[in-house]
Design an enzyme around this catalytic site. Structure first.
Site, PDB file in Angstrom:
ATOM      1  N   GLY A 187      -6.866  -1.264  -7.542  1.00  0.00           N
ATOM      2  CA  GLY A 187      -7.761   0.575  -6.855  1.00  0.00           C
ATOM      3  C   GLY A 187      -8.301   0.516  -5.831  1.00  0.00           C
TER       4      GLY A 187
ATOM      5  CB  SER B 176      -2.258  -2.820  -7.802  1.00  0.00           C
ATOM      6  OG  SER B 176      -2.614  -2.242  -8.407  1.00  0.00           O
TER       7      SER B 176
ATOM      8  CB  ALA C 250       3.897   0.343  -6.480  1.00  0.00           C
ATOM      9  CB  ALA C 251       3.071  -4.964  -6.964  1.00  0.00           C
TER      10      ALA C 251
ATOM     11  CG  ASP D 198       2.377   2.621  -2.640  1.00  0.00           C
ATOM     12  OD1 ASP D 198       2.504   2.312  -1.425  1.00  0.00           O
ATOM     13  OD2 ASP D 198       1.417   2.466  -3.616  1.00  0.00           O
TER      14      ASP D 198
HETATM   15  O1  PMV Z   1      -3.552   4.333  -1.313  1.00  0.00           O
HETATM   16  P1  PMV Z   1      -2.433   4.068  -1.002  1.00  0.00           P
HETATM   17  O2  PMV Z   1      -1.924   3.372  -0.517  1.00  0.00           O
HETATM   18  O3  PMV Z   1      -1.380   4.626  -2.489  1.00  0.00           O
HETATM   19  O4  PMV Z   1      -2.198   5.261   0.423  1.00  0.00           O
HETATM   20  C1  PMV Z   1      -2.276   6.663  -0.073  1.00  0.00           C
HETATM   21  C2  PMV Z   1      -1.427   7.027   0.952  1.00  0.00           C
HETATM   22  C3  PMV Z   1      -1.255   8.516   1.834  1.00  0.00           C
HETATM   23  O5  PMV Z   1      -0.113   8.696   2.684  1.00  0.00           O
HETATM   24  C4  PMV Z   1      -2.289   8.951   2.141  1.00  0.00           C
HETATM   25  C5  PMV Z   1      -0.301   9.107  -0.056  1.00  0.00           C
HETATM   26  C6  PMV Z   1       0.993   8.862  -0.502  1.00  0.00           C
HETATM   27  O6  PMV Z   1       1.339   9.162  -0.963  1.00  0.00           O
HETATM   28  O7  PMV Z   1       1.154   9.097   1.030  1.00  0.00           O
END
Ligand code: PMV
Length: 324
Positions: free
Chosen positions: A105, A110, A112-113, A154
């Site tokens: 969070g 995490s 995705a991994a 991710d």
């Molecule tokens: O919080 P994270 O690491 O999942 O990043 C979100 C990144 C955004 O560009 C805000 C959303 C996305 O899906 O790319």
């Protein structure tokens, strides 16, 4: 038989939020991983999952498609595991143990991994050979099904490792001659990605003549950063991170807690620092060649912090007792 697969977490170096609106982004796989081990379980037809570090235990019933959770942790991650298992068509009667050395969070990839590592381990257990492309693509499908919306960033970075440039869904690997010494600082409050993305869209609708040029600037700086990474131009890279931070602030996704960490890192000698991921809480990164220890110490005085480097290793089968 027992199979273990691992996959790295990630940080977004440039272009978060703008990437949702069709601009490029750069992400880095970090040398902190999740590990998923699959072995024969006690009960037929069921997947028993144990995630000790999150205090989550659960049972997944593949035929009914249901999940039962025990333990005090949140059930969320079990849906990604269930999704990944279903994609391989593997039969129940197995035990899965998940360990993480990345916080959940905190925008460090995490979920995705875990999806990528579960898919790789389950496929191998099931004697299926999946290419990296198939792992990345299928894991992205799982994220879409669980979250409703997700960029392929991710799951791609967790599958391939290294540094990637993502533009309009297409992934390009960037080669860099040197490691990127980064320190991650994370605030205890996770940001809500969906709400933050919606907030940027709303601001863009209200002020299109102001926000669209900001998104164009993020695109330009991400493209410059791509060159700076390849050529290892440290000062330029740091400056571009600082500009990106200012523009993310203008998009409305920064917080006081993140700003405090961002400026503390710069004062301690980081060449650049910015929030990473969705913002609104979550994590920031500081780029600190030669100053990792100093930056880490100052950030640790305020919040949780840890150093990371690039992991060139994407998803990997680590242990394969009798499984080959
Ligand atoms: O919080 P994270 O690491 O999942 O990043 C979100 C990144 C955004 O560009 C805000 C959303 C996305 O899906 O790319």
């Amino acid at each position: 038989m027992e199979i273990t697969a691992s996959a790295p977490g990630k940080v977004i170096l440039f272009g978060e939020h703008a990437v949702v609106l069709g601009k490029p982004a750069i992400a880095v796989a970090v040398d902190r991983r999740v590990r998923v081990t699959i072995r024969k379980g006690k009960e037929q037809g069921i997947f028993d999952v144990e995630i000790p570090s999150l205090d989550v235990q659960g049972s997944i019933y593949p035929e009914e498609g249901t999940i039962e959770k025990y333990g005090h942790g949140e059930a969320g991650i079990l849906y990604y595991i269930k999704g990944a298992l279903q994609k391989t068509g593997i039969k129940g009667g197995l035990e899965l143990e998940v360990s993480l050395d990345i916080p959940v969070g905190a925008g460090l990839g995490s979920s995705a991994a875990i999806t990528v590592a579960t898919l790789a381990a389950a496929a191998r257990y099931n004697k299926q050979d999946l290419t990296r492309e198939q792992i990345a693509e299928t894991s992205h499908q799982v994220e879409l099904e669980v979250q409703g919306a997700a960029s392929p960033m991710d799951t791609a970075i967790s599958t391939y490792g290294g540094v990637i440039y993502l533009s309009k869904g297409e992934v390009t690997h960037l080669q860099t001659a040197r490691n990127l010494p980064l320190v991650v600082g994370y605030t205890p409050q996770p940001g809500n990605t969906g709400e933050l993305v919606a907030g940027v869209a709303k601001r863009r609708n209200t002020y299109p003549n102001i926000i669209n040029p900001i998104l164009d600037s993020i695109e330009n700086l991400t493209n410059e950063a791509r060159e700076a990474i390849i050529k290892v131009e440290e000062k330029r890279l740091g400056e571009l991170m600082n500009i990106n931070q200012g523009l993310l602030d203008a998009l409305g996704v920064n917080t006081w807690e993140l700003s405090r960490l961002v400026y503390t890192a710069r004062q301690a000698g980081a060449l650049g620092s910015k929030l990473t991921g969705a913002g609104g809480g979550g994590s920031m990164i500081a780029y600190c060649p030669g100053r990792t220890r100093e930056v880490l110490k100052e950030l640790e005085n305020l919040e949780n912090a840890f150093p990371v480097g690039i992991s060139s290793k994407g998803v990997t089968l680590e242990l394969d007792k009798e499984g080959n």
